[in-house]
Structures are given as structure tokens and as C-alpha cells.
Write a protein that holds these residues in place. Sequence first.
Motif, PDB file in Angstrom:
ATOM      1  N   PRO A  42      -7.748  -0.806   5.602  1.00  0.00           N
ATOM      2  CA  PRO A  42      -7.198   0.713   4.785  1.00  0.00           C
ATOM      3  C   PRO A  42      -8.093   1.875   4.205  1.00  0.00           C
ATOM      4  N   GLU A  54      -9.176   3.446   7.190  1.00  0.00           N
ATOM      5  CA  GLU A  54      -8.786   4.676   8.020  1.00  0.00           C
ATOM      6  C   GLU A  54      -8.196   6.009   6.610  1.00  0.00           C
ATOM      7  N   VAL A  64      -3.311  11.215   2.679  1.00  0.00           N
ATOM      8  CA  VAL A  64      -2.832   9.505   2.435  1.00  0.00           C
ATOM      9  C   VAL A  64      -1.487   9.977   2.806  1.00  0.00           C
ATOM     10  N   LEU A  83       0.392   5.058   5.222  1.00  0.00           N
ATOM     11  CA  LEU A  83      -1.447   4.426   4.777  1.00  0.00           C
ATOM     12  C   LEU A  83      -1.130   3.760   3.007  1.00  0.00           C
ATOM     13  N   ASP A 132       0.309   0.810   3.048  1.00  0.00           N
ATOM     14  CA  ASP A 132      -0.715  -0.465   4.087  1.00  0.00           C
ATOM     15  C   ASP A 132      -1.841  -0.438   2.635  1.00  0.00           C
TER      16      ASP A 132
END
Length: 501
Positions: free
Chosen positions: A149, A152, A159, A163, A166
Amino acid sequence: MALVVTAGFAPLDEQDHARSFYGQHVDWRPCLSPEELAEAEPVEGDPDWRARLECGTVTVPVDHGDPGGATIETAVVRHPAQGPADQYRGSLVFNFGGPGRAGVARFESGPLALSRRVRDSFDLVSFDPRGVGESAGFTCPAWDAMERPLEEVAAADAVDHDLLRDLERAARRFRWSCEEEVGTDFLANMGTVNVVRDLDLIRDALGDERLSYVGFSYGTYIGALYAEMFPENTRALVLDGALQTQRGVIADGVEQGQGAQTAWESFVSYCLDRAPECPFTGAEEAPSEAEALLTGLDAEPVVVRGHSVGRPEMLALLRDSLKTERQWESVARLLARLGPGERDPFVQAYLGSHVTRRDDSGATESAFTAVQCADHTRPGDVHAFQEGARRAAKVSPFFGGDEVWSFLPCASWPDTELAPGDLSALLAPPILVVGTRHDPATPYVWAEELADQLATATLFTYEGGGHTAYTGGRPCVDGVVDAYLLDGVVPADGASCPGEL
């Protein structure tokens, strides 16, 4: 909703019950067998260092408020003083920071860079704090749950809801795995307030009436809190690379990001002005040129010993390398040779050493997070971390908000006893705080703040870069600290040593 924590120390009657753990004596034995010594890699500077090392344990309660409950065997290591008896000053205890760094392993890796007079005068001692190394060390099975995460987040422009979800799931998975591994009670007692109580038991078991201590980075908080809790048992404390003691976990991450950015900019200046090789053409161009190198790694990672080194790994390496000023020349050379088609054997060798150092990352990350979450106030709302990460990315454009996001497991951490942050140590003897002007991990302002907080502290400054200054091969710094440890000589207010680069 914020987690509830219990402020203050254990009641006096509970402390009295814990007195049963005083009066221990360490049963010292050689750390390494003759066979292990024969197989060990030679060390520079003192080939007999490992042969002199002695190891033992000190028993401490898991919960100092419940001394009749479970206990831990805390691992300690000693290098005996090498001088005559009339020079002997007792033990000098080291903590090397982290949280999560094991003192026993550090001693076994090779000699400390200390002057002959210090080595002659003190038994050099270290220990594995609770939950670390041989002191009931553990690894949370999902210690790396946050890595994907966070990668990412670094690649995303913003964000979004998915996300964010996650990140929160990964943080909870990390925390749950820690609870499954060692239990909620153990995690609740991982905080520095209990490490300090353990340290006083170690001091007593060593036979020292008062503690002489050197703490690096996180070790400065241990030392400062020791001076607050046990001023009457304190002789000399060197607090090098000061940790802040008064803010929550999010503010801590934001200010660490600012420190890393300051150190990065200092490195860029060094690279442009003095490095034999440098990939940058100017200070203003450096951010975009560095970004191009990272983009190149995204497209074509370097594979070293079966590990892929891309953008996240390179950012972590750069942040870590900024801590040691003498690595800056090599870092500049690495970056200069990272372009496609320019990855020569030096790149492989340098990155290979980094991959090797990450082998124990699981245990280190587990202990680091457990202590940080136990020590800091922390909100339970993921959006507070999101806002903190935005602030961190603003003050640290190069490194972004990863430092804040990495603390997200703290949002659901078990309740802990939170040590007070407003320390003054009014009754302690003179304390020496050492601050490095361009420290990437513990910003210099934290050293200023700690020296102001502690009533008897003096701030001494190294005007260069890197993380911590003592034992770094800087004669000016080492001379000042040695004089304090050996003879109680405190430097003048405002004293400093010039930077090396």
C-alpha cells in the motif's frame, strides 16, 4: 476516537513490590565459543574484541506493575575495561537506537570506535531491550503488510477512498499479527517507560551505584526518561541525536520528514560542490534529475542477489545513507551510475550490501512499530494520518508522507502506559545533549528542545551532517564527549565542532 492511555508511572506500592528484582548478579560467560570465534569474520581495529566479550542475562518482569507475573530474560553484553584498577570508573552502557536495535549483536559485530582512555576506564556494556534480539525478540508475521500500500501511495497522485481502505486494512493486519505472535499484554508493555525500569535493574545487577550511559537516537529518549525517573541513580548521560518527547506519532512523522528533506538538500549541495561524481547539474535541477533516476528504476529495477531494487527501495536506501556523512561520496557515485546502461559493478556491490542489511527487517520493523505505538499519543481516525501525510509531503517533497503512513498501525494499537513527555529531570546531574545540524533522522531542533527541557542539560553541536556524531571518527566531537564521560567536564554553552564535508 483516540485510544485511551494510562499516564504516569506505576504507584509506589507496586514499585516497592518490584524491588524483589534488585540485587541480581550477572553470570557472565563468553559470548562466543572457540568454534564460533574461529569461524567468525575478522574485525578491523581489535582482532581480540570478540574473544573478550561476555554475555549474561538480567531477569525483569513483563509488567512492572505485576512483578509476580511473567518475566523476561534481558540479554546483556560486556567488554571488560582494559586499564589498571585505579582508572576503573564502572560500566558505560550503550543503546544504539531504533527502536529495535540489538545491543548484543552490535557488540558482536566488532569494536566500538572509542578512545583508548574510555576503553581502559569502563566496562563497555549494552543490552537488547525488551522485545528485541535475545530479550524475547519477535517478528510480527505480517510485518511487511504496509509495504505494498505504501508503494501505491508513492505512485498515486492522491490517496482515494479505495487506497485509504487498503492502507487501513494493511495496518490492522499488521497489528493483529503482532497480537497473535506475542499477545496484547506484551505489546502493552513494550513502551520506553518499561525499558527504563529494566535499565535500572541492569544498572543494579552490574554493581554500579549510578548509571553512565550513551544513547543514540531513540536511545536519547531512554536516557532522558531515566534521568526523570531515577535521577538519584544517574552519573553521566550522553544523549546523541535527540528524539522529541512531547508530540504525537503524526507530528513525529512530519518533523522527521522535514529533517530528511534538510539532510537531502545538504547532500545535494555536497554532491554539486565536492563529490568526485555527481548526477546533478544544479540545486534547482536536482529534484527533477533525481525523479528521472527514480522513474528509470521504475521502468528497469536493478536486480541484486534475487532482490529487485526499484523506487521504494532506492528511497529507503537514500534516506538511510544520509545518516552517515562518510557514505555521501559513495551515494553520489551510486546515483551518477544509475542511468540505463551505466550500472557497473560498483552499483551491484553497493546495492548488494544494502540488501544484506535488510535480512533482519521483520524483527526490526516489528519492535520499532511496537515501541513507537506504545510511546506516542495517536488518533484512531485514519483521516488524521492522511492529513499528516499531506503535511509531511509538503515539507519533504522528495521523501513524501511515507513516514506518517508507516505509523498507521498505531491507530488501533492496544492501550499502553504512556510515559510523560514533559521531562525536566530537575534532580539529575549535568547531562550532555549532542545535536547534528543536518541530521536526516532526528532534526536538530529536537536536540535544541531536549536541551531546553532538561534542567541540567547542555547542548553541544556538530555542524555537519549524518545521524548522530559521537564514535563517528570525529576527533573534535569525541574529545568533548570523552571529557564529559571521564571527568565530568561539560562544554561551554553554545560549543560546537565544524562539519567534516
